[in-house]
Design an enzyme around this catalytic site. Structure first.
Site, PDB file in Angstrom:
ATOM      1  CE  LYS A  13      -2.086  -1.218   3.804  1.00  0.00           C
ATOM      2  NZ  LYS A  13      -1.433  -2.511   4.031  1.00  0.00           N
ATOM      3  NE  ARG A  88      -4.170   0.296  10.406  1.00  0.00           N
ATOM      4  CZ  ARG A  88      -2.976  -0.235  10.494  1.00  0.00           C
ATOM      5  NH1 ARG A  88      -2.815  -1.399  11.066  1.00  0.00           N
ATOM      6  NH2 ARG A  88      -1.931   0.387  10.023  1.00  0.00           N
ATOM      7  NE  ARG A 127       8.930  -4.485   4.283  1.00  0.00           N
ATOM      8  CZ  ARG A 127       7.648  -4.173   4.363  1.00  0.00           C
ATOM      9  NH1 ARG A 127       7.025  -3.644   3.337  1.00  0.00           N
ATOM     10  NH2 ARG A 127       6.978  -4.367   5.473  1.00  0.00           N
ATOM     11  NE  ARG A 137       7.727  -0.636   9.214  1.00  0.00           N
ATOM     12  CZ  ARG A 137       6.691  -0.672   8.386  1.00  0.00           C
ATOM     13  NH1 ARG A 137       6.750  -0.062   7.224  1.00  0.00           N
ATOM     14  NH2 ARG A 137       5.591  -1.316   8.704  1.00  0.00           N
ATOM     15  NE  ARG A 148       1.587  -4.641  11.086  1.00  0.00           N
ATOM     16  CZ  ARG A 148       2.200  -4.109  10.031  1.00  0.00           C
ATOM     17  NH1 ARG A 148       3.402  -4.555   9.659  1.00  0.00           N
ATOM     18  NH2 ARG A 148       1.636  -3.152   9.337  1.00  0.00           N
TER      19      ARG A 148
END
Length: 195
Positions: A13, A88, A127, A137, A148
């Protein structure tokens, strides 16, 4: 043109929103980025946000709605905005519609980027391998992604029928290279007004 980009964590996104900003002069409202900025600030609010994000949980609706409302009132939104990471929940989607109506605005389209979970895990792991250790992160781990995704399926996925009923939802295949996915999104946005 005002749009929402939906999709599970790792769906791309943010990447696609950045392209839309460059190509269409839209403004990106990435709640994730806004919340991460609060974390970097080191404030007590930032610490609360960090604790929530590190667990993979969601920040309260009131806080996020306030951040979005303030940003919409600032300059630079004439060409439209992209909401990335918000709403969300169905409650947030409903509150967003109310807030926009009060500002005499509306959402033109909700684009759901669909990606299978095994691809999401591969992306997160990729990543982490590519990033320097100090730039990874804290929420970019398989364990946090698993949490998540659970939160996404429990709380966020139910907004898909909400937007489907209002005829604003478009599904996009989120597998492929960045340019292919961008072209699919562009085709949807270029068709706004043809419905």
């Amino acid at each position: 043109m005002n749009i929402v980009l939906l999709g599970p964590p790792g769906a791309g996104k943010g990447t696609q929103a950045e392209r839309l900003v460059q190509e269409r002069d839209m403004v990106q409202f990435s709640t994730g980025d806004m919340l991460r900025q609060a974390v970097v600030s080191g404030s007590s609010l930032g610490q609360q946000v960090k604790d929530v994000m590190d667990r993979g949980d969601l920040v309260s609706d009131d806080l996020v709605i306030g951040i979005i409302s303030e940003r919409i009132d600032q300059d630079g939104c004439q060409a439209g905005f992209i909401l990335d990471g918000f709403p969300r929940t169905v409650a947030q989607a409903e509150a967003l519609d109310v807030m926009l109506a009060e500002k005499k605005l509306h959402l033109d389209k909700v684009v759901s980027i669909e990606v299978p979970e095994e691809v999401l895990f591969a992306r997160i792991e990729g990543r982490a391998v590519e990033a320097a250790e100090d730039t990874v992160r804290s929420d970019d781990t398989p364990e946090v992604l698993r949490r998540r995704l659970e939160v996404y399926h429990e709380q966020t996925a139910p907004i898909i029928p909400f937007y489907y009923q209002t005829k604003r939802l478009e599904y996009i295949d989120g597998v492929g290279d960045i340019d292919e996915i961008a072209a699919r999104i562009a085709a949807v946005l270029d068709g706004i007004g043809d419905d």
